[in-house]
Motif scaffolding. Structure first.
Motif, PDB file in Angstrom:
ATOM      1  N   THR A 163       0.853  -1.186   0.000  1.00 55.26           N
ATOM      2  CA  THR A 163       0.000   0.000   0.000  1.00 55.26           C
ATOM      3  C   THR A 163       0.893   1.241   0.000  1.00 55.26           C
TER       4      THR A 163
ATOM      5  N   GLU B 113      -1.937  -5.105  -4.364  1.00 54.31           N
ATOM      6  CA  GLU B 113      -1.678  -3.736  -3.943  1.00 54.31           C
ATOM      7  C   GLU B 113      -2.962  -2.932  -4.079  1.00 54.31           C
ATOM      8  N   ASP B 114      -2.969  -1.742  -3.474  1.00 54.48           N
ATOM      9  CA  ASP B 114      -4.169  -0.904  -3.559  1.00 54.48           C
ATOM     10  C   ASP B 114      -3.887   0.436  -4.218  1.00 54.48           C
ATOM     11  N   HIS B 115      -2.809   0.525  -4.987  1.00 56.74           N
ATOM     12  CA  HIS B 115      -2.509   1.797  -5.663  1.00 56.74           C
ATOM     13  C   HIS B 115      -2.900   1.736  -7.139  1.00 56.74           C
TER      14      HIS B 115
ATOM     15  N   SER C  59      -5.558  -1.513  -8.413  1.00 53.01           N
ATOM     16  CA  SER C  59      -6.598  -0.478  -8.350  1.00 53.01           C
ATOM     17  C   SER C  59      -6.606   0.445  -9.562  1.00 53.01           C
TER      18      SER C  59
ATOM     19  N   ARG D  45     -10.528   3.697   2.500  1.00 52.98           N
ATOM     20  CA  ARG D  45      -9.245   3.050   2.201  1.00 52.98           C
ATOM     21  C   ARG D  45      -9.044   1.804   3.063  1.00 52.98           C
TER      22      ARG D  45
ATOM     23  N   LEU E 202      -8.566  -1.938   1.723  1.00 57.61           N
ATOM     24  CA  LEU E 202      -7.397  -2.755   2.083  1.00 57.61           C
ATOM     25  C   LEU E 202      -7.843  -4.093   2.646  1.00 57.61           C
TER      26      LEU E 202
ATOM     27  N   ALA F 132       4.006  -0.619   3.498  1.00 57.09           N
ATOM     28  CA  ALA F 132       3.554   0.696   3.033  1.00 57.09           C
ATOM     29  C   ALA F 132       4.780   1.532   2.690  1.00 57.09           C
TER      30      ALA F 132
ATOM     31  N   PRO G 169      -1.292   9.227   1.075  1.00 53.56           N
ATOM     32  CA  PRO G 169      -1.195   7.852   1.580  1.00 53.56           C
ATOM     33  C   PRO G 169      -0.664   7.775   3.005  1.00 53.56           C
TER      34      PRO G 169
ATOM     35  N   GLN H 183      -4.250   1.899   8.850  1.00 49.87           N
ATOM     36  CA  GLN H 183      -3.901   0.654   8.165  1.00 49.87           C
ATOM     37  C   GLN H 183      -3.142  -0.276   9.107  1.00 49.87           C
TER      38      GLN H 183
END
Length: 356
Positions: A211, A234-236, A241, A279, A283, A297, A306, A313
């Motif tokens: 992340t 991943e979440d970017h 994403s 977010r 996640l 991260a 972020p 997170q």
């Protein structure tokens, strides 16, 4: 539905940012090409000073554009999805008016959040985007063009779904997956499908999730995987994403833009324009889907959004009995070392069975 139109020879429209509905660009007879920048490399004094204080990747995007590295573009769309990108747009608009930039530049302002008024605003923004693309290609998105674009984009989306399944079954490393996403974001869909499907080979490290800031290249992932880890999700917006492979069924532009505005409202929440609660929920879904055993991260200096999510997170991840390692405000040029150090700490925690 007919087979997709030939990809080769289509005008290329550059994209800075993650908010572009690709179907509209394809339906106008062009190929969307995301301009990603890089983690490392020099930045000219001009590109560093013109937009003010922006993170290094945005400065490198501007530098490449000013150096003429993308002068083959028919036009450029800049998304107002972060302060850095908005600053880049204002610089380019002024330079375009002075003849310094060879192609027209368009701002796409598509706020998130949903709700009828906001959806109508976003739909109008998409209609302006379609008009901009048509001004470059001479092809207005009609029923046939929208259907053909939807088919091509959905095929790419299916290929990306196959890629995600391979990652979670140990058949694709993180750097290879990130390179496949870059191909999907920069090549005609037909070419990109072949590259995405070719990303298939064993990856035997312990599965981890990434992340933080988006990754324009594989530098950080390569460093992470040298210590026996594999990035499985991943979440970017340059990975899982990314808004790629989505399309709507519509026979006219008004319907298409209305439906795409709704899809935009339901997209993965990106850091610069989403609540921390959104977010965190995203996640959690990513961890459930990926089977990750730990989270890393990494956040660039001057990419503050972020970093605001990091504390929440950590609580989520450690509450699930998993280790969480973060490195925020990574300076330009430090990414490989920062990623290696962070990954090493995570691998050691996994080896000790911490939080298990």
């Amino acid at each position: 539905m007919t087979v997709g139109a030939p990809d080769l020879g289509a005008p290329r429209i550059g994209v800075v940012g993650a908010d572009l509905p690709r179907q509209l660009v394809l339906a106008a007879g062009a190929t969307p090409v995301r301009i990603l920048g890089s983690w490392s490399g020099p930045v000219s004094d001009e590109a560093a000073q013109l937009p003010g204080a922006v993170d290094a990747v945005a400065a490198r995007i501007l530098d490449a554009l000013l150096r003429g590295a993308h002068d083959d573009l028919a036009g450029l769309v800049v998304c107002n999805d972060s302060t850095a990108h908005l600053r880049v747009f204002y610089v380019l608009r002024i330079l375009a008016e002075r003849g310094r930039v060879r192609y027209p530049v368009h701002l796409l302002d598509a706020p998130r959040g949903g709700g009828a008024p906001r959806d109508r605003f976003v739909a109008r923004q998409y209609q302006r985007l379609a008009a901009f693309c048509t001004s470059l290609t001479g092809a207005a998105p009609d029923a046939a063009g929208l259907r053909d674009a939807a088919e091509r984009e959905l095929r790419l989306g299916e290929a990306l779904q196959r890629l995600r399944r391979r990652r979670r079954s140990g058949r694709c490393s993180g750097p290879t997956a990130l390179a496949a996403y870059r191909a999907a974001a920069t090549l005609p869909p037909g070419e990109a499908v072949a590259i995405v499907d070719a990303a298939d080979h064993p990856a035997r490290g312990r599965p981890v999730f990434v992340t933080g800031s988006a990754h324009p290249d594989e530098t950080a992932y390569e460093a992470i995987e040298t210590v026996g880890l594999t990035v499985v999700g991943e979440d970017h917006d340059t990975g899982d994403s990314a808004w790629i492979g989505d399309a709507v069924a519509a026979d006219d532009l008004e319907a298409a833009t209305r439906l795409l505005a709704g899809r935009h409202a339901g997209r993965a929440p990106l850091a610069a324009r989403s609540l921390t609660a959104e977010r965190i929920a995203h996640l959690e879904r990513g961890l459930d889907a990926s089977g990750a055993t730990g989270v890393i991260a990494l956040v660039r200096e001057l990419d503050d959004a972020p970093a605001w999510d990091a504390a929440a997170q950590r609580r989520l991840v450690e509450g699930r009995g998993m280790p969480f390692q973060a490195r925020v405000r990574v300076r330009p040029g430090d990414i490989a070392g920062a990623a290696h150090e962070t990954a090493t700490a995570l691998a050691q925690a996994l080896g000790r069975g911490e939080h298990a």
